[in-house]
Design a protein around this motif. Structure first.
Motif, PDB file in Angstrom:
ATOM      1  N   PHE A  99       0.837  -1.201   0.000  1.00  0.00           N
ATOM      2  CA  PHE A  99       0.000   0.000   0.000  1.00  0.00           C
ATOM      3  C   PHE A  99       0.871   1.249   0.000  1.00  0.00           C
ATOM      4  O   PHE A  99       1.836   1.330   0.761  1.00  0.00           O
ATOM      5  CB  PHE A  99      -0.884   0.034   1.258  1.00  0.00           C
ATOM      6  CG  PHE A  99      -1.857  -1.097   1.339  1.00  0.00           C
ATOM      7  CD1 PHE A  99      -3.147  -0.955   0.854  1.00  0.00           C
ATOM      8  CD2 PHE A  99      -1.491  -2.309   1.904  1.00  0.00           C
ATOM      9  CE1 PHE A  99      -4.054  -2.006   0.933  1.00  0.00           C
ATOM     10  CE2 PHE A  99      -2.379  -3.361   1.991  1.00  0.00           C
ATOM     11  CZ  PHE A  99      -3.670  -3.213   1.501  1.00  0.00           C
ATOM     12  N   ARG A 100       0.493   2.229  -0.815  1.00  0.00           N
ATOM     13  CA  ARG A 100       1.107   3.550  -0.822  1.00  0.00           C
ATOM     14  C   ARG A 100      -0.027   4.545  -0.631  1.00  0.00           C
ATOM     15  O   ARG A 100      -1.167   4.288  -1.026  1.00  0.00           O
ATOM     16  CB  ARG A 100       1.866   3.807  -2.118  1.00  0.00           C
ATOM     17  CG  ARG A 100       2.963   2.770  -2.404  1.00  0.00           C
ATOM     18  CD  ARG A 100       4.004   2.694  -1.300  1.00  0.00           C
ATOM     19  NE  ARG A 100       4.989   1.648  -1.514  1.00  0.00           N
ATOM     20  CZ  ARG A 100       5.014   0.481  -0.881  1.00  0.00           C
ATOM     21  NH1 ARG A 100       4.085   0.172   0.003  1.00  0.00           N
ATOM     22  NH2 ARG A 100       5.954  -0.395  -1.120  1.00  0.00           N
ATOM     23  N   PHE A 101       0.289   5.702  -0.051  1.00  0.00           N
ATOM     24  CA  PHE A 101      -0.744   6.620   0.412  1.00  0.00           C
ATOM     25  C   PHE A 101      -0.629   8.006  -0.201  1.00  0.00           C
ATOM     26  O   PHE A 101       0.459   8.456  -0.539  1.00  0.00           O
ATOM     27  CB  PHE A 101      -0.676   6.726   1.944  1.00  0.00           C
ATOM     28  CG  PHE A 101      -0.897   5.408   2.612  1.00  0.00           C
ATOM     29  CD1 PHE A 101      -2.173   4.993   2.936  1.00  0.00           C
ATOM     30  CD2 PHE A 101       0.163   4.549   2.863  1.00  0.00           C
ATOM     31  CE1 PHE A 101      -2.387   3.758   3.524  1.00  0.00           C
ATOM     32  CE2 PHE A 101      -0.031   3.314   3.451  1.00  0.00           C
ATOM     33  CZ  PHE A 101      -1.312   2.912   3.782  1.00  0.00           C
ATOM     34  N   SER A 102      -1.782   8.674  -0.271  1.00  0.00           N
ATOM     35  CA  SER A 102      -1.821  10.061  -0.714  1.00  0.00           C
ATOM     36  C   SER A 102      -1.483  10.963   0.479  1.00  0.00           C
ATOM     37  O   SER A 102      -1.510  10.523   1.631  1.00  0.00           O
ATOM     38  CB  SER A 102      -3.221  10.416  -1.232  1.00  0.00           C
ATOM     39  OG  SER A 102      -4.154  10.422  -0.167  1.00  0.00           O
ATOM     40  N   ALA A 103      -1.206  12.211   0.199  1.00  0.00           N
ATOM     41  CA  ALA A 103      -0.914  13.175   1.265  1.00  0.00           C
ATOM     42  C   ALA A 103      -2.116  13.367   2.184  1.00  0.00           C
ATOM     43  O   ALA A 103      -1.964  13.776   3.335  1.00  0.00           O
ATOM     44  CB  ALA A 103      -0.491  14.508   0.654  1.00  0.00           C
ATOM     45  N   GLU A 104      -3.314  13.052   1.692  1.00  0.00           N
ATOM     46  CA  GLU A 104      -4.543  13.210   2.470  1.00  0.00           C
ATOM     47  C   GLU A 104      -4.829  12.016   3.375  1.00  0.00           C
ATOM     48  O   GLU A 104      -5.838  11.986   4.068  1.00  0.00           O
ATOM     49  CB  GLU A 104      -5.737  13.450   1.542  1.00  0.00           C
ATOM     50  CG  GLU A 104      -5.668  14.743   0.758  1.00  0.00           C
ATOM     51  CD  GLU A 104      -4.716  14.648  -0.441  1.00  0.00           C
ATOM     52  OE1 GLU A 104      -4.573  13.555  -1.036  1.00  0.00           O
ATOM     53  OE2 GLU A 104      -4.100  15.677  -0.767  1.00  0.00           O
TER      54      GLU A 104
END
Length: 121
Positions: free
Chosen positions: A95-100
């Protein structure tokens, strides 16, 4: 440093999968999220509607055969997870994430399956 709990988001993802809660699962993803699955050939799903068509049938299957958390750990720029289906079939997801604080991308692939197709992710 991110100001959200990446591990907590993945634990929420696991909980949504265990409960078969498609809405909760989709709400963890960014609107422009991508999921790449290499379990039965490489397929790429983009956006909420494609993720919904991917996850809907899978969550039903998880509920009937069982979904287990095997390993979870921080990774460079995200979280890596290994889960099992029916107590044996193991899948690895990154999993990789957005800044939000939403899941921006997921890569799933068979884990310790040899040449078998996992068929569940």
């Amino acid at each position: 440093m991110r100001d959200f709990d990446q591990m907590g988001i993945v634990v929420d993802w696991v909980d949504a999968c265990r409960k078969g809660d498609l809405v909760a699962l989709l709400d963890l993803y960014a609107d422009d999220a991508e999921l790449e699955c290499t379990c039965n050939g490489t397929r790429l799903y983009r956006g909420r509607s494609e993720l919904e068509s991917y996850w809907g049938p899978k969550l039903s299957a998880f509920a009937s055969v069982g979904f287990g958390l095997e390993e979870i750990h921080p990774a460079q720029n995200g979280v890596d997870l290994e889960y099992s289906i029916a107590g044996a079939l193991r899948i690895r997801a990154s999993f990789r994430f957005s800044a939000e604080g939403k899941i921006h991308s997921t890569l799933c692939e068979p884990a310790q399956q040899g040449s078998h197709d996992c068929g569940a992710c």
